[in-house]
Design a protein around this motif. Structure first.
Motif, PDB file in Angstrom:
ATOM      1  N   GLY A  67      15.104  59.126  26.324  1.00  0.00           N
ATOM      2  CA  GLY A  67      14.481  60.386  26.680  1.00  0.00           C
ATOM      3  C   GLY A  67      15.416  61.577  26.665  1.00  0.00           C
ATOM      4  N   TRP A 102      18.445  51.038  31.663  1.00  0.00           N
ATOM      5  CA  TRP A 102      17.526  52.180  31.722  1.00  0.00           C
ATOM      6  C   TRP A 102      16.430  52.097  30.680  1.00  0.00           C
ATOM      7  N   HIS A 103      15.214  52.329  31.104  1.00  0.00           N
ATOM      8  CA  HIS A 103      14.115  52.715  30.214  1.00  0.00           C
ATOM      9  C   HIS A 103      13.458  53.913  30.888  1.00  0.00           C
ATOM     10  N   THR A 104      13.311  55.007  30.156  1.00  0.00           N
ATOM     11  CA  THR A 104      12.830  56.240  30.792  1.00  0.00           C
ATOM     12  C   THR A 104      11.318  56.288  30.941  1.00  0.00           C
ATOM     13  N   HIS A 178      18.133  50.369  36.730  1.00  0.00           N
ATOM     14  CA  HIS A 178      17.698  51.711  37.139  1.00  0.00           C
ATOM     15  C   HIS A 178      16.209  51.665  37.483  1.00  0.00           C
ATOM     16  N   TYR A 183      11.873  57.141  36.462  1.00  0.00           N
ATOM     17  CA  TYR A 183      11.886  56.452  35.180  1.00  0.00           C
ATOM     18  C   TYR A 183      10.976  55.212  35.243  1.00  0.00           C
ATOM     19  N   GLN A 187       8.159  54.463  38.011  1.00  0.00           N
ATOM     20  CA  GLN A 187       6.787  54.892  37.726  1.00  0.00           C
ATOM     21  C   GLN A 187       5.778  53.839  38.170  1.00  0.00           C
ATOM     22  N   ASN A 238      10.187  64.276  38.680  1.00  0.00           N
ATOM     23  CA  ASN A 238       9.142  63.933  37.716  1.00  0.00           C
ATOM     24  C   ASN A 238       8.023  63.108  38.337  1.00  0.00           C
TER      25      ASN A 238
END
Length: 351
Positions: A67, A102-104, A178, A183, A187, A238
């Motif tokens: 991202g 990490w995966h956004t 993360h 993220y 979410q 976010n």
């Protein structure tokens, strides 16, 4: 008085830290165009190896997790080899380093992984877009994501575990998953971004399921002693907060405690923020519900962190921007020397 920051700390039977000062994960966007860490990154991390533990900048587990521009990955052999240069440099200077995986999620953008297909899928728990545009590339606005299927969730879980295995192959001492800061995993944990009605949404147990499955898959692959997690019970980035979010974390935190993680790391920019549905600060809420090793973060100075550790608010402290401005942060604190103040222009170079 900051002497307690310099006491050794045993995360578990296999990982001992020289001090209680962690370098927080700091997104620098300095990988090359193939998302491979550079020699400049190796030098950057090596200069900060006096930290008890470095947590790397967030590292993408697969292409559609990107991202931000030039954020490093851990899904190709060249990326693994690039990280080997980084971890070797840190270890040669006596340090330890975890990779943050990490995966956004819905703040990924197809520009980075779709070869020009602006309609490529963005993954998220539910088809709810976040407003705004990509930092550092404001011309790119966020897309409405697709709600991931069960099969896609299973693949994501596998990909987190594979990235953890890749991290160990790259020489990292462990990984921090993360699960914070709006993220992908986070979410799933908040009602604002998770409107699912299947086994991954609708109630606290279901909304916690993905996070716990990722944690369990990573533990199965590399061991609980090398596995950590970052969480953000307070929705602040976010995400919009929801009073029902507390129930999710009331369920999640005791489950995490059973996993014997290396540590749990709070995700918050400023720990003076308070959330009505948590009854105050995030760190106070987490400490009341999680009794194992806890890492505090969020605009702490050495002095305020030392006091927080003395009063058992958390066990370790992660320091962020001051580490950008002061590669020798630990030595300066130990010797009571003045710190260089952080400024945003420092983000454009690795020093």
């Amino acid at each position: 008085m900051t002497e307690n920051l310099f006491k050794p700390y045993a995360l578990n039977n296999t990982i001992n830290l020289n001090n209680r000062i962690l370098m927080a994960p700091l997104t620098r966007c300095m990988a090359d165009d193939d998302l491979v860490p550079t020699q400049a990154m190796a030098d950057y991390y090596a200069r900060r190896a006096e930290a008890g533990l470095i947590i790397s900048e967030a590292v993408i587990i697969r292409p559609d997790g990107q991202g931000y521009p030039n954020t490093p990955g851990l899904f190709s052999q060249s990326q693994i080899e690039g990280w080997q240069r980084v971890t070797s440099a840190v270890h040669n200077n006596g340090g330890k380093i975890f990779a943050q995986l990490w995966h956004t999620g819905r703040v990924a953008h197809p520009y980075f992984y779709s070869n020009g297909d602006d309609n490529a899928a963005v993954m998220a728990p539910s088809a709810i877009a976040v407003e705004g545009s990509v930092p550092r590339m404001r011309e790119l606005t966020y897309k409405t994501p697709k709600a991931v299927t069960i099969d896609e969730i299973n693949t994501l879980i596998y990909d987190y575990a594979q990235a953890a295995e890749n991290a160990i192959a790259a020489g990292f001492d462990g990984v921090e998953i993360h699960g914070a800061n709006g993220y992908l995993i986070d979410q799933f944990l908040h009602h604002d971004s998770n409107r699912r009605t299947d086994e991954y949404g609708g109630n606290s147990e279901n909304m916690s399921r993905f996070a716990l499955q990722v944690v369990d898959a990573v533990i199965d692959r590399i061991g609980h002693d090398k596995t950590a997690l970052r969480v953000s019970p307070g929705a602040y980035f976010n995400l919009e907060g929801d009073n029902r979010d507390r129930d999710v974390f009331d369920h999640l935190l005791p489950q995490l405690e059973k996993r014997n993680l290396a540590f749990l790391h709070i995700g918050i920019f400023d720990d003076s923020m308070e959330f009505d549905y948590l009854g105050g600060r995030v760190s106070s809420y987490v400490r009341a519900n999680y009794n194992k090793t806890l890492v505090g973060v969020g605009s702490y100075s050495a002095e305020t962190a030392s006091s927080a550790i003395d009063t058992d608010k958390f066990d370790l402290v992660a320091i962020g921007r001051p580490f950008i401005a002061n590669p020798d942060y630990v030595a300066k604190i130990r010797n009571n020397e003045p710190l260089v103040s952080y400024s945003d222009e420092m983000l454009t170079s690795l020093v």
